[in-house]
Design an enzyme around this catalytic site. Structure first.
Site, PDB file in Angstrom:
ATOM      1  N   LYS A  64      43.622  20.201 -46.960  1.00 45.87           N
ATOM      2  CA  LYS A  64      43.542  20.191 -48.426  1.00 45.87           C
ATOM      3  C   LYS A  64      42.229  19.633 -48.986  1.00 45.87           C
ATOM      4  CE  LYS A  64      46.329  22.207 -49.172  1.00 45.87           C
ATOM      5  NZ  LYS A  64      46.413  23.590 -48.562  1.00 45.87           N
ATOM      6  N   HIS A 132      41.274  20.976 -37.668  1.00 45.06           N
ATOM      7  CA  HIS A 132      41.563  19.750 -38.408  1.00 45.06           C
ATOM      8  C   HIS A 132      41.439  18.531 -37.488  1.00 45.06           C
ATOM      9  CE1 HIS A 132      42.605  21.695 -42.088  1.00 45.06           C
ATOM     10  NE2 HIS A 132      43.755  22.183 -41.700  1.00 45.06           N
ATOM     11  N   ARG A 299      45.625  26.700 -55.745  1.00 45.22           N
ATOM     12  CA  ARG A 299      46.483  26.108 -56.766  1.00 45.22           C
ATOM     13  C   ARG A 299      45.698  25.918 -58.061  1.00 45.22           C
ATOM     14  NH1 ARG A 299      48.135  20.986 -58.581  1.00 45.22           N
ATOM     15  NH2 ARG A 299      46.391  20.105 -57.423  1.00 45.22           N
TER      16      ARG A 299
HETATM   17  P1  A3P Z   1      44.248  22.055 -55.233  1.00 47.35           P
HETATM   18  O1  A3P Z   1      45.618  22.011 -54.623  1.00 47.35           O
HETATM   19  O2  A3P Z   1      43.791  20.731 -55.746  1.00 47.35           O
HETATM   20  O3  A3P Z   1      44.097  23.137 -56.239  1.00 47.35           O
HETATM   21  P2  A3P Z   1      42.536  23.657 -48.106  1.00 47.35           P
HETATM   22  O4  A3P Z   1      41.876  24.981 -48.181  1.00 47.35           O
HETATM   23  O5  A3P Z   1      41.816  22.673 -47.239  1.00 47.35           O
HETATM   24  O6  A3P Z   1      43.968  23.808 -47.768  1.00 47.35           O
HETATM   25  O7  A3P Z   1      42.440  23.020 -49.569  1.00 47.35           O
HETATM   26  C1  A3P Z   1      43.137  23.612 -50.630  1.00 47.35           C
HETATM   27  C2  A3P Z   1      42.521  23.148 -51.935  1.00 47.35           C
HETATM   28  O8  A3P Z   1      41.309  23.875 -52.153  1.00 47.35           O
HETATM   29  C3  A3P Z   1      43.436  23.469 -53.110  1.00 47.35           C
HETATM   30  O9  A3P Z   1      43.206  22.424 -54.051  1.00 47.35           O
HETATM   31  C4  A3P Z   1      42.903  24.806 -53.556  1.00 47.35           C
HETATM   32  O10 A3P Z   1      43.227  25.147 -54.873  1.00 47.35           O
HETATM   33  C5  A3P Z   1      41.403  24.578 -53.391  1.00 47.35           C
HETATM   34  N1  A3P Z   1      40.674  25.848 -53.286  1.00 47.35           N
HETATM   35  C6  A3P Z   1      41.025  26.950 -52.589  1.00 47.35           C
HETATM   36  N2  A3P Z   1      40.135  27.921 -52.765  1.00 47.35           N
HETATM   37  C7  A3P Z   1      39.170  27.436 -53.568  1.00 47.35           C
HETATM   38  C8  A3P Z   1      37.989  27.995 -54.129  1.00 47.35           C
HETATM   39  N3  A3P Z   1      37.626  29.247 -53.882  1.00 47.35           N
HETATM   40  N4  A3P Z   1      37.239  27.211 -54.926  1.00 47.35           N
HETATM   41  C9  A3P Z   1      37.608  25.942 -55.202  1.00 47.35           C
HETATM   42  N5  A3P Z   1      38.731  25.358 -54.709  1.00 47.35           N
HETATM   43  C10 A3P Z   1      39.516  26.101 -53.906  1.00 47.35           C
END
Ligand code: A3P
Length: 333
Positions: A64, A132, A299
């Protein structure tokens, strides 16, 4: 503390109080019957069997922290010769318009746990992969070998925790106690996620050790580890994409810059574009006995959403706790 440690020993993802809802039937097309829960065997197999190749690039992160976005950005830049983005003559059939970024960049622990190493062998050189795992848990074939470079992305832990809380409540897990076609929804309380950071149980270990392992290596060996921050990529994507291309030895030419290829990649990988894409608004990722809806990786994509979920006191207390852990390291969020 004991309760959290016990629950995270077998699965860092689930609170003992959680996973109460059940849904059954047809939720997954994944091969039935595994019920596996922990990533440890995947990491052990990775440590024992990973064979580096010249040009390998590993994307590392805590869950995340922007892994999905980094996968998209790194894939779009590294593969721009084969798959040109719009500004370089791309015809709208870019893989990132058809696939979720996790389908473009394999996750090593998952590959080894699911016995899919053939996918790594078949991947074209240079390979992009993700993990990870913490730096000390990486195989020596990655850390001690010049052929593999690492790009790490970290994020403000308060936003990371809120993101995980939402994410886990969207996912489904398969357990060995259920029959093959049954899934169990995961529920996880916000306080369990929040406290798992202090307990050193987020992803089964202390996040400060995870971050510092990569941070310290990036300082000692800047050619080996490029250290990025989610917030900085959001504030200045151009600068950070250029850092990525220079780090992996594929800097943009003047002609590419003039053609607007950097802007084109930013647009292709933007939160709005990715979230709206059919590849990400439908379907699920099936991995390691879990099902993750593609849309759950997109999200809000903002900085500071924690203010909507925790009190200033909770935030302040976690900030102080972590500041002490990073004291003297030179690392700040
Ligand atoms: P939020 O839940 O705060 O919106 P991971 O990819 O490591 O699982 O992290 C997910 C987080 O990255 C989520 O944060 C998601 O919305 C955000 N995210 C995914 N794609 C993104 C993008 N293209 N630009 C910015 N943030 C992004």
């Amino acid at each position: 503390g004991d309760r959290l440690r016990r629950s995270t020993a077998t699965s860092w993802r689930r609170s003992r109080a959680g996973c109460t809802r059940r849904s059954s039937g047809g939720a997954s097309t994944r091969a039935p019957g595994s019920g596996r829960r922990t990533w440890v065997p995947g990491i052990v197999a990775l440590q024992r069997r990973f064979e580096p190749r010249a040009g390998d690039v590993l994307l590392a992160s805590l869950p995340k922290c922007g892994t999905t976005w980094l996968k998209a950005l790194a894939f779009a830049t590294a593969a721009r010769g084969v798959y040109p983005p719009a500004a370089a003559g791309g015809d709208g059939r870019h893989p990132l318009l058809r696939l979720n970024p996790h389908e473009c960049v394999p996750f090593l622990e998952g590959i080894y746990l699911d016995e899919e190493e053939a996918k790594l062998d078949a991947a074209p050189t240079p390979r992009l992969m993700s993990t990870h795992a913490s730096y000390p848990n990486l195989p020596a074939s990655i850390t001690e070998d010049d052929r593999c470079k690492i790009i790490y992305i970290c994020r403000q832990p308060k936003d990371m925790a809120i993101s995980l809380w939402h994410f886990m409540n969207c996912s489904k897990a398969k357990t060995s106690s259920l029959s093959d076609d049954q899934w169990e929804s995961i529920t996880m309380s916000l306080s369990d996620v929040w406290e798992s950071i202090r307990e050193g149980a987020y992803l089964g270990g202390p996040i400060w050790e995870h971050i510092l392992g990569y941070w310290n290596t990036s300082k000692a060996k800047p050619d080996k580890v490029l250290f990025l921050k989610y917030e900085e990529v959001l504030r200045d994507p151009t600068k950070n994409i250029e850092k990525i291309t220079e780090f992996i030895g594929q800097p943009f030419s003047d002609a590419e810059k003039e053609a607007g290829i950097v802007e084109s990649i930013i647009e292709l990988c933007s939160f709005e574009k990715m979230k709206a894409s059919g590849a990400n608004s439908t379907g699920s990722l099936h991995m390691m006995a879990n099902e993750y809806p593609h849309e759950s990786f997109f999200r809000k994509g903002v900085i500071g959403d924690w203010v909507n979920h925790v009190t200033p006191e909770m935030a302040d207390s976690l900030d102080k706790f972590l500041s002490a852990k990073f004291y003297g390291s030179g690392f700040t969020f």
